[in-house]
Write an enzyme that holds these catalytic residues in place. Structure first.
Site, PDB file in Angstrom:
ATOM      1  N   GLY A  55       0.518  -0.930   0.093  1.00  0.00           N
ATOM      2  CA  GLY A  55       0.098   0.076  -0.090  1.00  0.00           C
ATOM      3  C   GLY A  55       1.107   1.506   0.417  1.00  0.00           C
ATOM      4  O   GLY A  55       1.582   1.375   0.964  1.00  0.00           O
ATOM      5  N   ASP A 244      -1.879   4.754  -6.616  1.00  0.00           N
ATOM      6  CA  ASP A 244      -0.550   4.154  -6.235  1.00  0.00           C
ATOM      7  C   ASP A 244       0.822   5.714  -7.083  1.00  0.00           C
ATOM      8  O   ASP A 244       1.684   5.747  -6.746  1.00  0.00           O
ATOM      9  CB  ASP A 244       0.000   3.316  -6.885  1.00  0.00           C
ATOM     10  CG  ASP A 244      -0.746   2.147  -5.296  1.00  0.00           C
ATOM     11  OD1 ASP A 244      -0.314   1.616  -4.706  1.00  0.00           O
ATOM     12  OD2 ASP A 244      -1.911   1.641  -6.786  1.00  0.00           O
TER      13      ASP A 244
HETATM   14  O1  MRU Z   1       1.036  -3.924  -4.748  1.00  0.00           O
HETATM   15  P1  MRU Z   1       0.454  -3.230  -3.553  1.00  0.00           P
HETATM   16  O2  MRU Z   1      -1.070  -4.229  -2.437  1.00  0.00           O
HETATM   17  O3  MRU Z   1       1.118  -2.295  -2.863  1.00  0.00           O
HETATM   18  O4  MRU Z   1      -0.765  -2.269  -3.825  1.00  0.00           O
HETATM   19  C1  MRU Z   1      -0.842  -0.752  -3.702  1.00  0.00           C
HETATM   20  C2  MRU Z   1      -2.317  -0.404  -3.210  1.00  0.00           C
HETATM   21  O5  MRU Z   1      -2.508  -0.779  -1.907  1.00  0.00           O
HETATM   22  C3  MRU Z   1      -3.465  -0.952  -4.067  1.00  0.00           C
HETATM   23  O6  MRU Z   1      -2.911  -0.247  -5.154  1.00  0.00           O
HETATM   24  C4  MRU Z   1      -4.178   1.013  -3.208  1.00  0.00           C
HETATM   25  O7  MRU Z   1      -5.662   0.359  -3.625  1.00  0.00           O
HETATM   26  C5  MRU Z   1      -3.831   2.172  -4.003  1.00  0.00           C
HETATM   27  S1  MRU Z   1      -4.220   2.184  -2.153  1.00  0.00           S
HETATM   28  C6  MRU Z   1      -2.760   2.668  -0.935  1.00  0.00           C
END
Ligand code: MRU
Length: 363
Positions: A55, A244
């Site tokens: 995240g 992200d």
């Molecule tokens: O691969 P991850 O679990 O690190 O993915 C990122 C996310 O958590 C999501 O895309 C989320 O919706 C974004 S908000 C941190």
């Protein structure tokens, strides 16, 4: 956020363990709430790469604490070895490519740090600011949800659909996409969340559902492909996701599958909100489609699923027979034109270059 009545953050530096950073091990949730202790920057690199922490905001804050460990290592034995500290920053930056908060946190630590003492202060600031930004996102987003609820018959439940996990586990506290839901529920609104399972790593089914359950929020886990059907049936009042990395024009990188939800939402006239702290904007990137780096993760995430069997023993089961090729792009980019609005700690912002720049105080 409270878990079994105790307040937790996802990453913290405990007073009674002065050489370590503690994180919630997200690879073990929801089956077990376990804390992992990290004592070297090398351990932090592994924790980010292997998604013990994940995240955007949580990765950023963990990287900041990793830079504190790097500063301790670079100062061991006397003089602060700046080159060693900077090299650790580059290794941390390379652990995951898409979430901009990672590089943003490393850059801030490089700017604000001259030794281990200033590094500790800077890492704590980054963590505290992340939590405060997420709380503010909740307050602004709650206003939007109240507006939507006001347009529904009295006594009805507001249905929000979310993808992946952009709750408090994805940040230091509160979360982004789920923060407005928590704020609305705390104010007494009847709200229900459709939770996309979010293959291949199932952050929705494993993390978002656990989070919402802990906070007592009504929710239903659905297969990733159910969203459009739910929208067509009038069962979704708003989609809220996290992000992200968001380019200067509003193009939004988020977990793979987000784009499909945005397309369906536009078709069925459902508002599609993206909630994020300012640190997730990449103002240096004019546009995002085809430009934001998309992490390609290992084939094993698609080939295998894991969870406890009926006896509670953890099992890995293969879900694709041998002989097939596998691709695993972990993010996609939703064009700004499909976003209804951004919700940040500063308020609500239109998905357009000028509005975003003004919102961020860049012009
Ligand atoms: O691969 P991850 O679990 O690190 O993915 C990122 C996310 O958590 C999501 O895309 C989320 O919706 C974004 S908000 C941190």
């Amino acid at each position: 956020m409270l878990v079994n009545g105790r307040a937790w953050r996802t990453v913290w530096q405990p007073d009674d363990d002065p050489g370590a950073v503690h994180v919630i091990d997200q690879n073990r949730l929801p089956w077990e709430l376990a804390v992992m202790r990290l004592t070297t920057v090398a351990e932090v690199e592994v924790a980010i790469r292997e998604m013990v922490v994940r995240g955007a905001g949580c990765i950023g804050a963990t990287a900041a604490w990793g830079m504190w460990l790097a500063a301790r290592e670079a100062g061991a034995g006397g003089e602060f070895r700046r080159g060693e500290f900077e090299a650790a920053g580059e290794r941390l930056r390379a652990t995951r490519p898409t979430a901009v908060n990672l590089g943003w946190a490393v850059d801030r630590m490089l700017r604000e740090t001259t030794d281990a003492v200033t590094a500790r202060e800077a890492a704590q600031r980054i963590a505290d600011e992340d939590a405060a930004a997420c709380a503010a996102i909740g307050r602004h987003g709650k206003g939007l949800l109240e507006g939507l609820a006001a347009g529904k018959p009295e006594g009805s439940v507001l249905n929000v659909l979310t993808h992946c996990n952009a709750g408090w586990l994805a940040f230091v506290d509160h979360g982004t996409a789920l923060s407005p839901v928590y704020a609305a529920a705390a104010a007494g609104m009847a709200v229900h969340v459709w939770v996309d399972e979010t293959r291949p790593r199932n952050q929705g089914a494993r993390l978002t559902a656990w989070e919402l359950g802990q906070q007592g929020i009504a929710h239903t886990v659905v297969a990733d492909n159910a969203g459009a059907h739910l929208m067509q049936a009038g069962l979704v009042d708003a989609v809220i996701t996290g992000a992200d990395r968001v380019a200067a024009n509003g193009d939004t990188a988020n977990k793979i599958g987000t784009l499909l939800k945005a397309l369906a939402a536009r078709h069925f006239g459902v508002p599609f909100y993206v909630a994020l702290p300012s640190s997730t904007f990449d103002a240096g990137l004019a546009a995002g489609v085809g430009v934001i780096p998309i992490e390609e993760r290992g084939a094993e995430e698609v080939l295998w699923m894991e969870g406890p069997d009926e006896g509670g023993e953890m099992r890995r089961v293969r879900v694709v027979a041998g002989g097939s090729g596998v691709a695993n792009p972990a993010f996609d980019v939703t064009p700004a034109g499909l976003v209804t609005a951004f919700i940040t700690e500063r308020g609500v912002c239109a998905p357009e270059t000028g509005a975003i720049a003004r919102h961020l105080g860049l012009r």
